[in-house]
Design an enzyme around this catalytic site. Structure first.
Site, PDB file in Angstrom:
ATOM      1  N   LYS A  44       0.837  -1.216   0.000  1.00  0.00           N
ATOM      2  CA  LYS A  44       0.000   0.000   0.000  1.00  0.00           C
ATOM      3  C   LYS A  44       0.863   1.254   0.000  1.00  0.00           C
ATOM      4  O   LYS A  44       0.350   2.368   0.163  1.00  0.00           O
ATOM      5  CB  LYS A  44      -0.855   0.067   1.271  1.00  0.00           C
ATOM      6  CG  LYS A  44      -1.777  -1.083   1.554  1.00  0.00           C
ATOM      7  CD  LYS A  44      -2.541  -0.702   2.833  1.00  0.00           C
ATOM      8  CE  LYS A  44      -3.328  -1.830   3.431  1.00  0.00           C
ATOM      9  NZ  LYS A  44      -3.907  -1.429   4.729  1.00  0.00           N
ATOM     10  N   LYS A  46       2.813   1.985   2.452  1.00  0.00           N
ATOM     11  CA  LYS A  46       2.864   2.451   3.845  1.00  0.00           C
ATOM     12  C   LYS A  46       4.028   1.796   4.587  1.00  0.00           C
ATOM     13  O   LYS A  46       4.328   0.623   4.352  1.00  0.00           O
ATOM     14  CB  LYS A  46       1.558   2.062   4.578  1.00  0.00           C
ATOM     15  CG  LYS A  46       0.427   3.045   4.341  1.00  0.00           C
ATOM     16  CD  LYS A  46      -0.855   2.627   5.028  1.00  0.00           C
ATOM     17  CE  LYS A  46      -0.772   2.547   6.544  1.00  0.00           C
ATOM     18  NZ  LYS A  46      -2.125   2.419   7.148  1.00  0.00           N
TER      19      LYS A  46
HETATM   20  N1  C2G Z   1      -8.717   4.941  13.980  1.00  0.00           N
HETATM   21  C1  C2G Z   1      -9.636   5.804  14.543  1.00  0.00           C
HETATM   22  N2  C2G Z   1      -9.246   7.061  14.947  1.00  0.00           N
HETATM   23  C2  C2G Z   1      -7.967   7.452  14.782  1.00  0.00           C
HETATM   24  C3  C2G Z   1      -7.022   6.601  14.222  1.00  0.00           C
HETATM   25  C4  C2G Z   1      -7.438   5.326  13.815  1.00  0.00           C
HETATM   26  O1  C2G Z   1     -10.812   5.467  14.697  1.00  0.00           O
HETATM   27  N3  C2G Z   1      -7.631   8.701  15.170  1.00  0.00           N
HETATM   28  C5  C2G Z   1      -9.154   3.588  13.562  1.00  0.00           C
HETATM   29  C6  C2G Z   1      -9.078   3.354  12.058  1.00  0.00           C
HETATM   30  O2  C2G Z   1     -10.254   3.786  11.409  1.00  0.00           O
HETATM   31  C7  C2G Z   1      -8.919   1.865  11.982  1.00  0.00           C
HETATM   32  C8  C2G Z   1      -8.131   1.527  13.264  1.00  0.00           C
HETATM   33  O3  C2G Z   1      -8.306   2.633  14.150  1.00  0.00           O
HETATM   34  O4  C2G Z   1     -10.181   1.236  12.055  1.00  0.00           O
HETATM   35  C9  C2G Z   1      -6.660   1.319  12.975  1.00  0.00           C
HETATM   36  O5  C2G Z   1      -6.137   2.493  12.375  1.00  0.00           O
HETATM   37  P1  C2G Z   1      -4.894   2.415  11.393  1.00  0.00           P
HETATM   38  O6  C2G Z   1      -3.809   1.689  12.034  1.00  0.00           O
HETATM   39  O7  C2G Z   1      -4.649   3.775  10.825  1.00  0.00           O
HETATM   40  O8  C2G Z   1      -5.494   1.441  10.298  1.00  0.00           O
HETATM   41  P2  C2G Z   1      -5.365   1.452   8.739  1.00  0.00           P
HETATM   42  O9  C2G Z   1      -3.942   1.395   8.337  1.00  0.00           O
HETATM   43  O10 C2G Z   1      -6.272   2.483   8.209  1.00  0.00           O
HETATM   44  O11 C2G Z   1      -5.903  -0.027   8.513  1.00  0.00           O
HETATM   45  O12 C2G Z   1      -7.424  -3.425   5.707  1.00  0.00           O
HETATM   46  C10 C2G Z   1      -7.494  -2.102   6.027  1.00  0.00           C
HETATM   47  C11 C2G Z   1      -6.348  -1.624   6.830  1.00  0.00           C
HETATM   48  O13 C2G Z   1      -5.743  -2.633   7.567  1.00  0.00           O
HETATM   49  C12 C2G Z   1      -6.825  -0.448   7.646  1.00  0.00           C
END
Ligand code: C2G
Length: 131
Positions: A44, A46
Site C-alpha cells: 500500500k 505504507k
Molecule cells: N482509527 C480511529 N481514529 C484514529 C485513528 C485510527 O478510529 N484517530 C481507527 C481506524 O479507522 C482503523 C483503526 O483505528 O479502524 C486502525 O487504524 P490504522 O492503524 O490507521 O489502520 P489502517 O492502516 O487504516 O488499517 O485493511 C485495512 C487496513 O488494515 C486499515
C-alpha cells in the site's frame, strides 16, 4: 458469543486507537484484531515505525483485545470472517462504506463505522520531530 473483528496497522498505539478498540469490544463478547503485516503495508506504500512483532506485542497487552491475527492481503477479511464466524466488522469512519461489499458474501454480518478519533500516528510522528 458475538465475535467482533477490526483491522488496522496500529502503529505507535495511541488513545484514539484504544477508544476504537474499546468501542469495538463493547459491541460483542470477543474482539479479534487483524493486524497489517509489514509486507502488506509495503504493497500500500505504507511503512510503520514499529515492525509487525512489536505492534502485535503491544496490542496483545490491551485488555479489550482477545486475539491478534495477521492481515496479509485484502482477501484476508473474508477469509477470517468465515473462519471465526464473525458477527460484526468495525472500523473508524475514515473507511466508511469501503467494506460494505462484505455483506454480499456474508449477509448476517453487521458493519459498523465509528467516528474517527482526533489523534493520528502520522501527526504524532510529525510532532515528535519538532521536539
Ligand atoms: N482509527 C480511529 N481514529 C484514529 C485513528 C485510527 O478510529 N484517530 C481507527 C481506524 O479507522 C482503523 C483503526 O483505528 O479502524 C486502525 O487504524 P490504522 O492503524 O490507521 O489502520 P489502517 O492502516 O487504516 O488499517 O485493511 C485495512 C487496513 O488494515 C486499515
Amino acid at each position: 458469543q458475538r465475535i467482533v473483528l477490526v483491522a488496522g496497522t496500529f502503529d505507535i498505539l495511541h488513545e484514539s486507537h484504544i477508544n476504537m478498540l474499546r468501542n469495538a469490544r463493547n459491541l460483542g463478547d470477543k474482539l479479534i484484531v487483524m493486524l497489517s503485516t509489514d509486507e502488506f503495508n509495503a504493497t500500500k506504500g505504507k511503512k510503520s515505525y514499529q515492525e509487525y512483532d512489536t505492534r502485535k506485542y503491544v496490542l496483545e497487552s490491551v485488555r479489550y483485545v482477545d486475539l491478534v491475527i495477521p492481515e496479509q492481503s485484502w482477501d484476508d477479511k473474508a477469509l477470517y470472517i468465515d473462519m471465526f464466524d464473525v458477527d460484526i466488522f468495525a472500523m473508524g469512519d475514515d473507511w466508511r462504506g469501503k467494506f460494505d461489499f462484505l455483506k454480499d458474501e456474508f449477509p448476517h454480518l453487521k458493519i459498523m463505522y465509528f467516528p474517527r478519533g482526533k489523534i493520528s500516528s502520522s501527526k504524532v510522528k510529525e510532532e515528535l520531530g519538532k521536539l
